[in-house]
Design a protein around this motif. Sequence first.
Motif, PDB file in Angstrom:
ATOM      1  N   LEU A   1     -21.390 104.301  12.127  1.00  0.00           N
ATOM      2  CA  LEU A   1     -21.095 103.383  11.543  1.00  0.00           C
ATOM      3  C   LEU A   1     -19.468 104.072  11.081  1.00  0.00           C
ATOM      4  CD1 LEU A   1     -22.996 103.685   8.002  1.00  0.00           C
ATOM      5  CD2 LEU A   1     -22.536 101.900   9.794  1.00  0.00           C
ATOM      6  N   LEU A   2     -19.165 105.314  12.228  1.00  0.00           N
ATOM      7  CA  LEU A   2     -17.046 105.255  12.016  1.00  0.00           C
ATOM      8  C   LEU A   2     -16.899 104.626  12.458  1.00  0.00           C
ATOM      9  CD1 LEU A   2     -17.801 109.445  12.871  1.00  0.00           C
ATOM     10  CD2 LEU A   2     -16.987 107.852  10.782  1.00  0.00           C
ATOM     11  N   LYS A   3     -17.309 103.799  13.486  1.00  0.00           N
ATOM     12  CA  LYS A   3     -16.508 103.141  14.181  1.00  0.00           C
ATOM     13  C   LYS A   3     -16.570 101.474  13.856  1.00  0.00           C
ATOM     14  CE  LYS A   3     -20.513 102.017  17.387  1.00  0.00           C
ATOM     15  NZ  LYS A   3     -20.803 102.292  19.143  1.00  0.00           N
ATOM     16  N   ALA A   4     -17.120 101.156  12.992  1.00  0.00           N
ATOM     17  CA  ALA A   4     -17.599 100.042  12.323  1.00  0.00           C
ATOM     18  C   ALA A   4     -16.063  99.713  11.469  1.00  0.00           C
ATOM     19  CB  ALA A   4     -18.589  99.968  11.286  1.00  0.00           C
ATOM     20  N   GLU A   5     -16.024  98.434  11.087  1.00  0.00           N
ATOM     21  CA  GLU A   5     -14.985  98.194   9.898  1.00  0.00           C
ATOM     22  C   GLU A   5     -15.279  98.573   8.129  1.00  0.00           C
ATOM     23  OE1 GLU A   5     -11.768  94.697   7.732  1.00  0.00           O
ATOM     24  OE2 GLU A   5     -13.697  93.996   8.932  1.00  0.00           O
ATOM     25  N   ARG A   6     -15.988  99.625   7.611  1.00  0.00           N
ATOM     26  CA  ARG A   6     -16.151  99.702   6.212  1.00  0.00           C
ATOM     27  C   ARG A   6     -14.750  99.637   4.921  1.00  0.00           C
ATOM     28  NH1 ARG A   6     -14.849 104.109   9.451  1.00  0.00           N
ATOM     29  NH2 ARG A   6     -13.882 104.967   7.678  1.00  0.00           N
ATOM     30  N   ILE A   7     -16.252  99.069   4.580  1.00  0.00           N
ATOM     31  CA  ILE A   7     -16.082  97.947   2.961  1.00  0.00           C
ATOM     32  C   ILE A   7     -16.263  98.714   1.690  1.00  0.00           C
ATOM     33  CG2 ILE A   7     -15.228  95.896   1.848  1.00  0.00           C
ATOM     34  CD1 ILE A   7     -15.796  94.164   4.830  1.00  0.00           C
ATOM     35  N   GLY A   8     -15.091  99.005   1.319  1.00  0.00           N
ATOM     36  CA  GLY A   8     -14.846  99.534   0.016  1.00  0.00           C
ATOM     37  C   GLY A   8     -14.282 100.722  -0.191  1.00  0.00           C
ATOM     38  N   SER A   9     -14.834 101.433  -0.839  1.00  0.00           N
ATOM     39  CA  SER A   9     -13.915 102.895  -1.410  1.00  0.00           C
ATOM     40  C   SER A   9     -14.119 103.628  -0.404  1.00  0.00           C
ATOM     41  CB  SER A   9     -14.226 103.276  -2.775  1.00  0.00           C
ATOM     42  OG  SER A   9     -13.384 104.970  -2.798  1.00  0.00           O
ATOM     43  N   PRO A  10     -12.561 104.236   0.310  1.00  0.00           N
ATOM     44  CA  PRO A  10     -13.326 105.965   0.782  1.00  0.00           C
ATOM     45  C   PRO A  10     -13.644 106.873   0.316  1.00  0.00           C
ATOM     46  CG  PRO A  10     -11.019 104.558   0.656  1.00  0.00           C
ATOM     47  CD  PRO A  10     -10.987 104.119  -0.393  1.00  0.00           C
ATOM     48  N   ASP A  11     -13.410 106.959  -0.716  1.00  0.00           N
ATOM     49  CA  ASP A  11     -14.202 108.555  -0.996  1.00  0.00           C
ATOM     50  C   ASP A  11     -15.468 107.940  -1.516  1.00  0.00           C
ATOM     51  OD1 ASP A  11     -11.784 109.450  -2.228  1.00  0.00           O
ATOM     52  OD2 ASP A  11     -11.484 108.969  -4.064  1.00  0.00           O
ATOM     53  N   GLU A  12     -16.334 106.615  -1.878  1.00  0.00           N
ATOM     54  CA  GLU A  12     -17.664 106.786  -2.037  1.00  0.00           C
ATOM     55  C   GLU A  12     -17.801 106.536  -0.163  1.00  0.00           C
ATOM     56  OE1 GLU A  12     -18.112 102.731  -4.042  1.00  0.00           O
ATOM     57  OE2 GLU A  12     -17.960 103.523  -5.823  1.00  0.00           O
ATOM     58  N   TRP A  13     -17.316 106.416   0.322  1.00  0.00           N
ATOM     59  CA  TRP A  13     -17.508 106.690   1.961  1.00  0.00           C
ATOM     60  C   TRP A  13     -17.441 107.475   2.335  1.00  0.00           C
ATOM     61  CZ3 TRP A  13     -20.213 103.433   5.455  1.00  0.00           C
ATOM     62  CH2 TRP A  13     -21.003 102.110   5.343  1.00  0.00           C
ATOM     63  N   ALA A  14     -17.413 108.458   1.599  1.00  0.00           N
ATOM     64  CA  ALA A  14     -17.190 109.803   2.117  1.00  0.00           C
ATOM     65  C   ALA A  14     -18.096 110.515   1.467  1.00  0.00           C
ATOM     66  CB  ALA A  14     -16.146 111.058   1.237  1.00  0.00           C
ATOM     67  N   VAL A  15     -18.487 110.133   0.557  1.00  0.00           N
ATOM     68  CA  VAL A  15     -19.810 111.004  -0.623  1.00  0.00           C
ATOM     69  C   VAL A  15     -21.063 110.497   0.443  1.00  0.00           C
ATOM     70  CG1 VAL A  15     -21.550 110.973  -1.931  1.00  0.00           C
ATOM     71  CG2 VAL A  15     -19.155 110.928  -2.872  1.00  0.00           C
ATOM     72  N   TRP A  16     -21.093 108.944   1.044  1.00  0.00           N
ATOM     73  CA  TRP A  16     -22.153 108.255   1.663  1.00  0.00           C
ATOM     74  C   TRP A  16     -22.318 109.379   3.304  1.00  0.00           C
ATOM     75  CZ3 TRP A  16     -23.642 107.005   6.566  1.00  0.00           C
ATOM     76  CH2 TRP A  16     -24.883 105.979   6.718  1.00  0.00           C
ATOM     77  N   PHE A  17     -21.543 109.523   4.020  1.00  0.00           N
ATOM     78  CA  PHE A  17     -21.611 109.796   5.006  1.00  0.00           C
ATOM     79  C   PHE A  17     -21.532 111.374   5.024  1.00  0.00           C
ATOM     80  CE2 PHE A  17     -18.622 106.997   6.957  1.00  0.00           C
ATOM     81  CZ  PHE A  17     -18.889 106.264   7.921  1.00  0.00           C
ATOM     82  N   ALA A  18     -21.230 111.859   3.600  1.00  0.00           N
ATOM     83  CA  ALA A  18     -21.766 114.101   3.799  1.00  0.00           C
ATOM     84  C   ALA A  18     -23.727 113.790   3.248  1.00  0.00           C
ATOM     85  CB  ALA A  18     -20.192 114.461   2.121  1.00  0.00           C
ATOM     86  N   ALA A  19     -23.851 112.400   2.345  1.00  0.00           N
ATOM     87  CA  ALA A  19     -25.482 113.132   2.606  1.00  0.00           C
ATOM     88  C   ALA A  19     -25.634 112.445   3.524  1.00  0.00           C
ATOM     89  CB  ALA A  19     -25.601 111.888   1.500  1.00  0.00           C
ATOM     90  N   ALA A  20     -25.646 111.439   4.594  1.00  0.00           N
ATOM     91  CA  ALA A  20     -25.891 111.247   5.748  1.00  0.00           C
ATOM     92  C   ALA A  20     -25.758 112.459   6.988  1.00  0.00           C
ATOM     93  CB  ALA A  20     -25.649 109.562   6.306  1.00  0.00           C
ATOM     94  N   GLY A  21     -24.824 113.767   6.400  1.00  0.00           N
ATOM     95  CA  GLY A  21     -24.277 114.660   7.321  1.00  0.00           C
ATOM     96  C   GLY A  21     -23.474 113.930   8.489  1.00  0.00           C
ATOM     97  N   VAL A  22     -22.828 113.291   8.536  1.00  0.00           N
ATOM     98  CA  VAL A  22     -21.992 113.034   9.203  1.00  0.00           C
ATOM     99  C   VAL A  22     -20.591 113.531   8.522  1.00  0.00           C
ATOM    100  CG1 VAL A  22     -20.716 111.333  10.811  1.00  0.00           C
ATOM    101  CG2 VAL A  22     -22.966 110.534   9.970  1.00  0.00           C
ATOM    102  N   GLU A  23     -20.122 114.232  10.324  1.00  0.00           N
ATOM    103  CA  GLU A  23     -18.693 114.925   9.844  1.00  0.00           C
ATOM    104  C   GLU A  23     -17.254 114.134   9.944  1.00  0.00           C
ATOM    105  OE1 GLU A  23     -16.195 118.956  10.872  1.00  0.00           O
ATOM    106  OE2 GLU A  23     -18.093 118.988  11.387  1.00  0.00           O
TER     107      GLU A  23
END
Length: 305
Positions: free
Chosen positions: A186-208
């Motif tokens: 998903l790092l290469k996708a156009e991500r729609i939504g709040s950057p802060d909320e995406w950061a929470v999701w990436f952290a939960a997914a174990g993605v740095e």
Amino acid sequence: MSDPLAQIPLSAIRIFEAAARLSSFTRAAQELGVTQAAVSWQVKALEQRLGLPLFLRLTREVALTAEGQRLARAATEAMTGLRAALNEINGAADGVLTITALPSLAIQWLAPRLGGFQIAHPDIAVRLDTSVSVADLRRGEFDLALRGGRGDWPDMQVTALFRHVQTPLCAPATRDRLGLRDPADLLKAERIGSPDEWAVWFAAAGVEVSGPAAPPGFNADAQTLEVAAALSRDGVALGSPIFFATEIAQGRLVQPFDIAPDYGTGYFLVVPPERARLRKIAAFRDWITAQAAADPVAIRHQRPG
């Protein structure tokens, strides 16, 4: 002993209560439909009758004195009780249920179910307003609110519905085009939504997340708009699997990864306690809590314990 209320017009108490609640003579005037000068004059006259100041006049606002705070609490309680009684007397208590709700909650989750409530209660008409703004339920414009947050609204009766969880959502074609097999894709996708909320999701997914990751392409104040943008722009949006369960089940949306972290907040029914026992509100509260408790996706995403 004489009655102190006999010496004070009800209009003065009403104006004082609005000014105290809003911490502004100007906003009180706008709410009551009078001039700012009329509010100032009425408050001054009340202070003269009592022989003590109720407000401290600051540069751009007013603040209550200790005596003003004591009177404000009593005035707000009295005005709230009067409004509730008048609504009941005028027949508005049971005829029409007015609800203000967050747009995505209202459109995606409540609206498809609302017909069931009206079938069960054909004598109660429902008026639904959608807004991200927090309405002042004490003013009586709405009977209740469906809000998102931590459930810490003072002087309100709050009933929990379900938790706020989010997961990436996109069209099946977008998933296939991006080859989404690992959350890091998903790092290469156009991500729609709040950057802060995406950061929470990436952290939960174990993605740095490091380096020049693609920035979010669109950010709105409603999940419905963000998911719609994802579909139209071949992007990926964060959305609640509870709200979009139908679209996911029908295949119009896909949830590439079974990762939906809890964002520490939830959705709640909020009502002034003095109105909570009205028949129409009690009926709706019982109905909506039963709907939430029976929602299989909401059940699956409840916080353990």
